[in-house]
Design a protein around this motif. Structure first.
Motif, mmCIF file in Angstrom:
data_model
loop_
_atom_site.group_PDB
_atom_site.id
_atom_site.type_symbol
_atom_site.label_atom_id
_atom_site.label_comp_id
_atom_site.label_asym_id
_atom_site.label_seq_id
_atom_site.Cartn_x
_atom_site.Cartn_y
_atom_site.Cartn_z
ATOM 1 N N ILE A 8 0.817 -1.220 0.000
ATOM 2 C CA ILE A 8 0.000 0.000 0.000
ATOM 3 C C ILE A 8 0.848 1.267 0.000
ATOM 4 N N TYR A 333 -5.230 0.720 -2.290
ATOM 5 C CA TYR A 333 -5.398 -0.140 -1.117
ATOM 6 C C TYR A 333 -5.106 -1.610 -1.453
ATOM 7 N N PRO A 338 -12.062 -0.916 -0.537
ATOM 8 C CA PRO A 338 -11.049 0.085 -0.173
ATOM 9 C C PRO A 338 -11.566 1.067 0.867
ATOM 10 N N LYS A 343 -10.555 -1.067 5.394
ATOM 11 C CA LYS A 343 -9.481 -1.296 6.360
ATOM 12 C C LYS A 343 -9.928 -2.162 7.527
ATOM 13 N N LEU A 358 -2.218 -1.923 5.970
ATOM 14 C CA LEU A 358 -3.483 -1.291 5.564
ATOM 15 C C LEU A 358 -4.128 -0.571 6.747
#
Length: 474
Positions: A8, A333, A338, A343, A358
């Protein structure tokens, strides 16, 4: 697109350097924020809508096991065949079996993020079955060999010129244009025949009603209705968390969803599917199948705090207001879901070993929680996941896969050393005095800290010394 949540930082850096991408997202996010703000002009009403939506989701989740059983029983009573999938592999196997049974070579799909989650298109392609996306945004990214960058607006990262270029490279005899209506009509012409030719139609589910065995689909384009009506077989797939208790639970959630997502009071189409075509009816599929997917959701459900993750109704408002997402977009992401909601969902789907970076890609500003229509406490859940990524715990239920994945022995030792010094004043102050004398030896680059900041520089005189020189003994 080979992005991964494990990369990421690199992907975010690349996205930030893409000027066109930044412009595309800036315009789109500003528009969506304004639309949502206009949809809730009265703060008291907004609070009431969110309070009710949150209460419904929490009530339904508290009864999830029994509601799923009730949903299955009612669906079977209505003639809908129900399949249970523990993971993506199981779900794809069910699809493959049905495709083989129907001898299909073409599947036409309405929008479904869960089908993206299990990589349905990829797995069906291995069996020589083409899955054609019918949502216009999904169709555009499919032509490009791309993936969605937003859960409700898959092609939001593209502007009109880029869409025209995509059509020019993939559609024969297409005349380049940046006229939006002309672009949409081109896509519709290409898709129309597929509805008639496909033996199987696939859709997601926004709400599955346990009381009536009804599958509810929210959409604006009519493609969802075509996918679920014209082909002889309709296969719906959804996560187990989408079940609601009563039909009366749907309108409040529907209002919260549409106003938060696109600023609409109501979408163009709202589909309610409770059975296959009945005798005497002129349209509808001959068979309806419902696939209920777990894929890590049960693990989240067993933890009362992490269960709040499952309240999500997939509106995307958290993405539209997130200062990180609005600058780097969804592809950075490297996950199906996303942004802020991704997350906290992705660790349950993929494990913390793949998503440990992440969960740190957030400023914890709280903008996501402020606009979430079901009040998911995303910042606090991120903090919880960060703790789990650093430390092994043994909860009563199965622990989250990848616990301790972010544990760094150097960092842990350094923090223990700092904790010891901070609780022993003489050691702490002596260490600071030494550090001041070595100011010039501090390297210019200190890992991630100086990537966006100047190196730290200690003051020549400590606050304690200044107070002492002033005669202030406190």
């Amino acid at each position: 697109m080979n992005n991964s949540p494990e990369r990421i930082h690199v992907q975010a850096k690349n996205a930030l350097s893409d000027t066109e991408l930044r412009q595309n997202f800036r315009g789109a996010m500003d528009y969506l924020r304004t639309k949502r703000k206009d949809a809730f002009p009265n703060k008291a009403e907004e609070k009431a809508v969110r309070d009710r939506a949150e209460a419904i989701r929490q009530r339904c989740l508290s009864k999830l096991p029994e509601l799923l059983e009730q949903l299955e029983a009612q669906c079977l009573r209505n003639g809908i065949q129900v399949h249970w999938a523990q993971n993506a592999e199981d779900a794809n196997a069910i699809f493959a079996e049905l495709a083989t049974e129907k001898r299909t070579t073409l599947v036409v799909k309405g929008k479904s993020m869960v089908s993206e989650e299990i990589e349905l298109n990829h797995h069906m392609e291995k069996r020589s079955v083409r899955c054609l996306e019918s949502d216009m945004g999904e169709y555009i990214v499919q032509l490009d060999g791309d993936t969605p960058s937003h859960i409700i607006m898959p092609a939001i990262h593209k502007n009109k010129q880029q869409v025209s270029d995509t059509f020019e490279h993939n559609i024969q005899d297409f005349t380049p244009t940046t006229d939006v209506d002309a672009l949409i009509q081109t896509g519709r012409r290409m898709l129309r025949k597929a509805y008639q030719d496909a033996e199987v139609g696939v859709s997601g589910v926004n709400f599955a009603v346990a009381e009536t065995g009804t599958l509810c689909l929210v959409e604006n384009e009519g493609n969802g209705r075509m996918c679920t009506t014209i082909p002889d077989t309709h296969i719906a797939i959804t996560g187990i968390e989408k079940v609601v208790e009563f039909l009366s639970d749907v309108p409040p959630l529907y209002s919260a969803l549409t106003r938060s997502a696109t600023g609409q009071t109501i979408t163009t189409y709202f589909n309610m599917i409770s059975s296959p075509r009945k005798e005497g009816e002129l349209d509808g599929p001959k068979e309806v199948h419902l696939i209920l997917l777990d894929n890590g959701r049960t693990q989240a459900y067993h933890d009362v705090e992490l269960r709040k993750t499952l309240q999500c109704i997939r509106c995307g408002a958290c993405m539209n207001h997130c200062p990180v997402y609005t600058r780097i977009g969804g592809h950075a992401y490297g996950t199906v879901y996303p942004g802020p909601i991704g997350k906290i969902i992705s660790p349950h789907l993929m494990g913390l070993n793949k998503t440990k970076d992440l969960i740190t890609a957030s400023s914890l500003c709280g903008a996501c929680e402020e606009v979430c229509p079901v009040r998911i406490p995303i910042p606090s859940l991120l903090q919880r996941l960060r703790q789990e990524a650093k430390n092994k715990k043994q909860p009563e239920h199965a622990p989250l896969d990848g616990q301790d994945a972010a544990n760094n022995i150097v960092e842990r030792t350094a923090m223990k050393g700092f904790a010891y010094a901070a609780t022993h004043p003489s050691i702490y102050h002596n260490a600071l005095d030494i550090a001041r004398k070595m100011n010039g030896l501090i390297p210019r680059h200190l890992g991630g800290w100086t990537q966006c900041r100047v190196k730290p520089k200690l003051a020549k005189t400590s606050l304690k010394q200044k107070l002492a020189d002033r005669g202030d003994k406190k």
